[in-house]
Design a protein around this motif. Structure first.
Motif, short mmCIF file in Angstrom:
data_model
loop_
_atom_site.label_atom_id
_atom_site.label_comp_id
_atom_site.label_asym_id
_atom_site.label_seq_id
_atom_site.Cartn_x
_atom_site.Cartn_y
_atom_site.Cartn_z
N LYS A 209 0.83 -1.21 0.00
CA LYS A 209 0.00 0.00 0.00
C LYS A 209 0.86 1.26 0.00
N LYS A 223 -9.57 3.13 -4.34
CA LYS A 223 -9.49 2.41 -3.07
C LYS A 223 -9.61 0.90 -3.29
N GLU A 224 -10.43 0.52 -4.28
CA GLU A 224 -10.59 -0.91 -4.58
C GLU A 224 -9.27 -1.53 -5.00
N GLU A 227 -7.04 -2.03 -1.94
CA GLU A 227 -7.43 -3.19 -1.15
C GLU A 227 -7.10 -4.49 -1.89
N GLY A 230 -3.28 -4.95 -1.73
CA GLY A 230 -2.68 -4.52 -0.47
C GLY A 230 -1.56 -5.41 0.02
#
Length: 445
Positions: A209, A223-224, A227, A230
């Protein structure tokens, strides 16, 4: 019977040949250095770029201000940042020494990984063990601290020139993705985990990240994506970023189908004449390209100094690595097929497929054409095989081609339509006049 002089000559000649044999034996026993035996293994992932690529793309593979790894270590153009590496390492030691972690502990942490790290380089490393481990620790800690500062894990000093001078950060971004300027990702992961316990690990993001955050300035992600990737690991930073664009639904095909490449390797102007158009689509990765009902749907890509360097180095990496997918090579080949002139780039820009921050349309066309030069590409194994097949099937339908060509020729613009309409009116009037003359002759008043 030979004379004494002849025997003497023969003896001298034998001694010369014997020396030559000894020299040849020495060369045979010496292992290759510039392209070591490890270069053919899947573990090897950091390469000297072939001269044929350098002839096309110049110094795009070399660092401009910061050297990472052994290939460009110690050169004059990277000495300025080299001094700041030691400063940043010193600041890290100040944070960790209070809790019992000293410089020798850093070295001991990396020493067991030395041989594994050496095997990652295609060229034999002439540094001894101490020098090589020192370089890995210094470069690795420098990169991790940059990630932590940009990621907000540790504060940025107010007068730190690496961040207060606006021109440095973009150069750092580009230098950290150059193929010849890498250290193995497992070295970064080891140093990150080794020092992470001293920066409130419960709130510290993963290394993956932090990498995405650091490059988010030039490679903005949702953001997807953060994640989804990550916990992603790569061979090195370049491979990590390349892998973050390869989703499971765009994996390379396991089956093969033979097609005619000449039917799919057409520039935009020829595809448009065949009724095939392009339009943008919203996706997380620019690699996700589809073909539907006569439209090639391509996600928007921003072409600037960073993206050009990223694509060029990704293609070189995929060409050199023996066990690597060829997604970027396929994408580059598709662009090279679509673009012949600046007019093709202009059309892609008008379609919102390309956002041009690189230069003129002609300069972008040259960049795209160079991207596909000296590249090995197997169309039967690429991830866009299905798209090429669909385009090929559509192209085979001759009535599509003839009708689309007619529309493109006579109705592509208002002026061409007006010209065609005027010609049609004149033709109709000429026919009427001819009919009137024939009727007047056959049926005189």
């Amino acid at each position: 019977m030979n004379s004494i002089e002849d025997q003497h000559v023969i003896t001298i000649n034998w001694e010369v040949n014997k020396n030559q044999l000894q020299l040849m034996q020495q060369k045979i026993s010496q292992p290759p250095r510039l392209l070591s035996e490890s270069a053919g293994r899947s573990s090897c992932c950091i390469f000297r770029v072939p001269q044929s690529f350098i002839n096309v793309n110049g110094r795009t593979y070399e660092p401009q201000i910061v050297s990472i790894g052994p290939y460009h270590n110690g050169k004059d153009n990277v000495k300025m940042i080299e001094e700041h590496k030691w400063r940043i390492l010193g600041n890290l030691l100040k944070r960790t020494e209070e809790k019992g972690l000293k410089l020798e502990d850093y070295l001991k942490n990396i020493q067991p990984l030395e041989m594994r790290a050496r095997a990652c380089y295609s060229e034999s490393i002439l540094l001894n063990r101490d020098e090589f481990v020192e370089m890995l620790v210094l470069d690795g800690c420098f990169i991790i601290e940059l990630f932590r500062k940009i990621g907000g894990v540790i504060p940025i000093e107010k007068e730190d020139p690496l961040f207060s001078m606006a021109w440095i950060y973009p150069f750092l971004l580009r230098d950290l993705i150059r193929l010849e300027n890498q250290i193995p990702f497992f070295i970064l992961q080891s140093l990150f985990e080794f020092t992470n316990g001293y920066d409130e690990p419960s709130t510290t993001p993963s290394l993956a990240k932090l990498v995405l955050t650091f490059f988010n300035f030039k490679l903005p992600r949702t953001k997807e994506v953060f994640e989804k990737f990550g916990n992603l690991e790569g061979k090195h930073l370049l491979d990590f970023l390349r892998s973050s664009y390869i989703f499971q639904d765009i994996e390379e095909p396991k089956t093969r189908r033979i097609i005619m490449p000449t039917h799919v390797k057409q520039c935009i102007s020829k595809l448009r004449r065949a009724g095939i158009k392009l339009r943008p689509r919203q996706e997380e990765t620019f690699l996700d390209i589809k073909f539907n009902n006569g439209f090639i749907e391509m996600p928007t890509i921003t072409i600037d100094d960073f993206m050009s360097a990223f694509l060029i180095n990704c293609v070189a990496y995929e060409q050199c690595h023996v066990d690597c997918s060829k997604h970027m090579t396929t994408y580059a080949t598709l662009l090279d097929c679509l673009v012949n002139t600046h007019k093709d780039v202009e059309y892609l820009s008008d379609c919102n497929i390309i956002e041009n921050y690189f230069g003129t349309d002609a300069e972008v066309a040259i960049f795209i054409n160079n991207l596909g030069k000296e590249v090995m590409f197997d169309i039967d194994k690429c991830y866009l095989l299905g798209l090429f097949n669909k385009v090929n099937d559509y192209y085979k339908k001759s009535w599509h081609v003839h009708w689309a060509s007619f529309k493109y020729t006579y109705f592509s613009s208002p002026w061409s339509f007006v010209s065609a309409f005027a010609a049609l009116v004149l033709l109709a009037l000429a026919i009427l006049q001819t009919l009137y003359s024939v009727l007047s002759y056959t049926n005189p008043p």
